[in-house]
Design a protein around this motif. Structure first.
Motif, PDB file in Angstrom:
ATOM      1  N   UNK A   1      -8.993  -2.871  -1.001  1.00 37.16           N
ATOM      2  CA  UNK A   1      -8.120  -3.465  -2.022  1.00 37.16           C
ATOM      3  C   UNK A   1      -7.386  -4.683  -1.470  1.00 37.16           C
ATOM      4  N   UNK A   2      -6.906  -4.571  -0.240  1.00 41.10           N
ATOM      5  CA  UNK A   2      -6.180  -5.689   0.367  1.00 41.10           C
ATOM      6  C   UNK A   2      -7.119  -6.844   0.688  1.00 41.10           C
TER       7      UNK A   2
ATOM      8  N   UNK B   1       0.815  -1.206   0.000  1.00 39.16           N
ATOM      9  CA  UNK B   1       0.000   0.000   0.000  1.00 39.16           C
ATOM     10  C   UNK B   1       0.855   1.264   0.000  1.00 39.16           C
ATOM     11  N   UNK B   2       2.070   1.172   0.528  1.00 41.49           N
ATOM     12  CA  UNK B   2       2.961   2.331   0.519  1.00 41.49           C
ATOM     13  C   UNK B   2       3.301   2.749  -0.910  1.00 41.49           C
ATOM     14  N   UNK B   3       3.205   1.821  -1.856  1.00 39.37           N
ATOM     15  CA  UNK B   3       3.477   2.134  -3.261  1.00 39.37           C
ATOM     16  C   UNK B   3       2.444   3.097  -3.834  1.00 39.37           C
ATOM     17  N   UNK B   4       1.275   3.193  -3.184  1.00 33.75           N
ATOM     18  CA  UNK B   4       0.193   4.043  -3.677  1.00 33.75           C
ATOM     19  C   UNK B   4       0.231   5.451  -3.100  1.00 33.75           C
ATOM     20  N   UNK B   5       1.239   5.754  -2.300  1.00 31.70           N
ATOM     21  CA  UNK B   5       1.254   7.033  -1.577  1.00 31.70           C
ATOM     22  C   UNK B   5       1.192   8.245  -2.504  1.00 31.70           C
TER      23      UNK B   5
ATOM     24  N   UNK C   1      -2.120  -7.287  -8.884  1.00 30.73           N
ATOM     25  CA  UNK C   1      -0.707  -7.503  -9.173  1.00 30.73           C
ATOM     26  C   UNK C   1      -0.396  -8.872  -9.720  1.00 30.73           C
ATOM     27  N   UNK C   2      -1.386  -9.783  -9.721  1.00 29.05           N
ATOM     28  CA  UNK C   2      -1.163 -11.140 -10.214  1.00 29.05           C
ATOM     29  C   UNK C   2      -1.838 -11.390 -11.559  1.00 29.05           C
ATOM     30  N   UNK C   3      -2.726 -10.473 -11.968  1.00 23.46           N
ATOM     31  CA  UNK C   3      -3.470 -10.634 -13.214  1.00 23.46           C
ATOM     32  C   UNK C   3      -3.096  -9.518 -14.179  1.00 23.46           C
ATOM     33  N   UNK C   4      -3.430  -9.720 -15.474  1.00 24.37           N
ATOM     34  CA  UNK C   4      -3.190  -8.642 -16.423  1.00 24.37           C
ATOM     35  C   UNK C   4      -4.341  -7.635 -16.369  1.00 24.37           C
ATOM     36  N   UNK C   5      -4.247  -6.580 -17.144  1.00 26.45           N
ATOM     37  CA  UNK C   5      -5.210  -5.488 -17.046  1.00 26.45           C
ATOM     38  C   UNK C   5      -6.618  -5.924 -17.407  1.00 26.45           C
TER      39      UNK C   5
ATOM     40  N   UNK D   1      -6.453  -0.319 -13.225  1.00 23.50           N
ATOM     41  CA  UNK D   1      -5.331  -0.824 -14.021  1.00 23.50           C
ATOM     42  C   UNK D   1      -4.014  -0.231 -13.535  1.00 23.50           C
ATOM     43  N   UNK D   2      -4.036   1.046 -13.163  1.00 23.64           N
ATOM     44  CA  UNK D   2      -2.829   1.682 -12.627  1.00 23.64           C
ATOM     45  C   UNK D   2      -2.410   0.999 -11.320  1.00 23.64           C
ATOM     46  N   UNK D   3      -3.367   0.786 -10.418  1.00 22.94           N
ATOM     47  CA  UNK D   3      -3.059   0.139  -9.139  1.00 22.94           C
ATOM     48  C   UNK D   3      -2.512  -1.267  -9.375  1.00 22.94           C
ATOM     49  N   UNK D   4      -3.134  -1.997 -10.290  1.00 18.99           N
ATOM     50  CA  UNK D   4      -2.681  -3.351 -10.608  1.00 18.99           C
ATOM     51  C   UNK D   4      -1.250  -3.325 -11.145  1.00 18.99           C
ATOM     52  N   UNK D   5      -0.951  -2.346 -12.017  1.00 17.86           N
ATOM     53  CA  UNK D   5       0.394  -2.227 -12.581  1.00 17.86           C
ATOM     54  C   UNK D   5       1.422  -1.880 -11.506  1.00 17.86           C
ATOM     55  N   UNK D   6       1.031  -1.051 -10.573  1.00 23.91           N
ATOM     56  CA  UNK D   6       1.932  -0.689  -9.467  1.00 23.91           C
ATOM     57  C   UNK D   6       2.276  -1.920  -8.639  1.00 23.91           C
ATOM     58  N   UNK D   7       1.273  -2.717  -8.311  1.00 21.61           N
ATOM     59  CA  UNK D   7       1.509  -3.914  -7.507  1.00 21.61           C
ATOM     60  C   UNK D   7       2.326  -4.949  -8.279  1.00 21.61           C
ATOM     61  N   UNK D   8       2.126  -5.032  -9.590  1.00 22.65           N
ATOM     62  CA  UNK D   8       2.881  -5.988 -10.400  1.00 22.65           C
ATOM     63  C   UNK D   8       4.338  -5.581 -10.520  1.00 22.65           C
ATOM     64  N   UNK D   9       4.571  -4.282 -10.710  1.00 21.32           N
ATOM     65  CA  UNK D   9       5.934  -3.795 -10.935  1.00 21.32           C
ATOM     66  C   UNK D   9       6.712  -3.592  -9.637  1.00 21.32           C
TER      67      UNK D   9
END
Length: 222
Positions: free
Chosen positions: A115-116, A98-102, A123-127, A204-212
């Motif tokens: 979200x949690x 979650x700190x990645x979303x700051x 972060x485990x699935x594609x967009x 999609x942005x949040x998912x990409x942040x968690x994936x990366x």
């Protein structure tokens, strides 16, 4: 099992095998408890709104009792918020994610908890997969020769409701989200359609942040 049941079972099995669908993993106790508290918080917020509406029409003496109940409801909501914050802080994996979303405006404490708890697949699935899971992927509305507008439905309604509220804030306070939303409106899209598209973009942005594993402030635009 009758003949129709066997046919249905066979078709579903073939469908799953063809698409390589994996069964949902059961949630751990921690996530189940967090989601239960989030649901309870939502119920209390609904009670608060109902009492506030009743207060407008009530005599003064009744308003005093309603005010008492409103204070009790608020205290309970505050207690739940504190408990959720402590749960997240104590779990290093959740906290670091979650700190990645700051740097992303509009994603408050309640949204982060949802979200949690309700979307551990982030972060485990594609967009496309994550949008479909939440119910934000436009689906065809067709029958025979009839072809209606594509629309969203299904998915995890609690997450979608939370994202809606987060997006309302994000399109006003986050420059990237505001620009995306405004481009759609300027292009002639109805505001409701533009807002749904912004919800999907935010997810999609949040998912990409968690994936990366990269925080929002350094994530490159898609």
């Amino acid at each position: 099992m009758n003949g129709y049941d066997r046919i249905d079972a066979y078709v579903l099995a073939r469908f799953g095998a063809t698409l390589s669908i994996e069964p949902n993993r059961p949630k751990g106790k921690d996530l189940q408890e967090m989601e239960a508290w989030l649901v309870r918080r939502h119920q209390l917020v609904e009670m608060r709104v109902a009492e506030q509406n009743r207060r407008r029409l009530a005599p003064k003496n009744v308003q005093k009792r309603i005010d008492l109940h409103l204070r009790q409801l608020q205290r309970e909501i505050d207690r739940i918020d504190k408990d959720l914050a402590e749960r997240i802080q104590k779990n290093s994996v959740w906290y670091q994610k979650l700190a990645l979303l700051d740097g992303l405006k509009g994603i408050g404490a309640n949204t982060r908890a949802w979200l949690i708890a309700a979307l551990p697949e982030l972060g485990q699935l594609n967009r496309r997969q994550i949008a479909a899971l939440v119910g934000l992927a436009p689906m065809a509305h067709e029958s025979g020769s009839y072809k209606g507008r594509r629309r969203i439905y299904g998915g995890r309604s609690a997450v979608r409701t939370t994202l809606f509220l987060a997006t309302l804030s994000a399109v006003h306070h986050d420059a990237r989200m505001r620009d995306f939303y405004q481009r759609l409106v300027n292009a002639g899209k109805p505001k409701k359609v533009a807002l749904v598209a912004a919800m999907r973009k935010l997810l999609i942005i949040i998912n990409a942040i968690f994936r990366s594993g990269e925080p929002y402030r350094v994530l490159q635009p898609e």
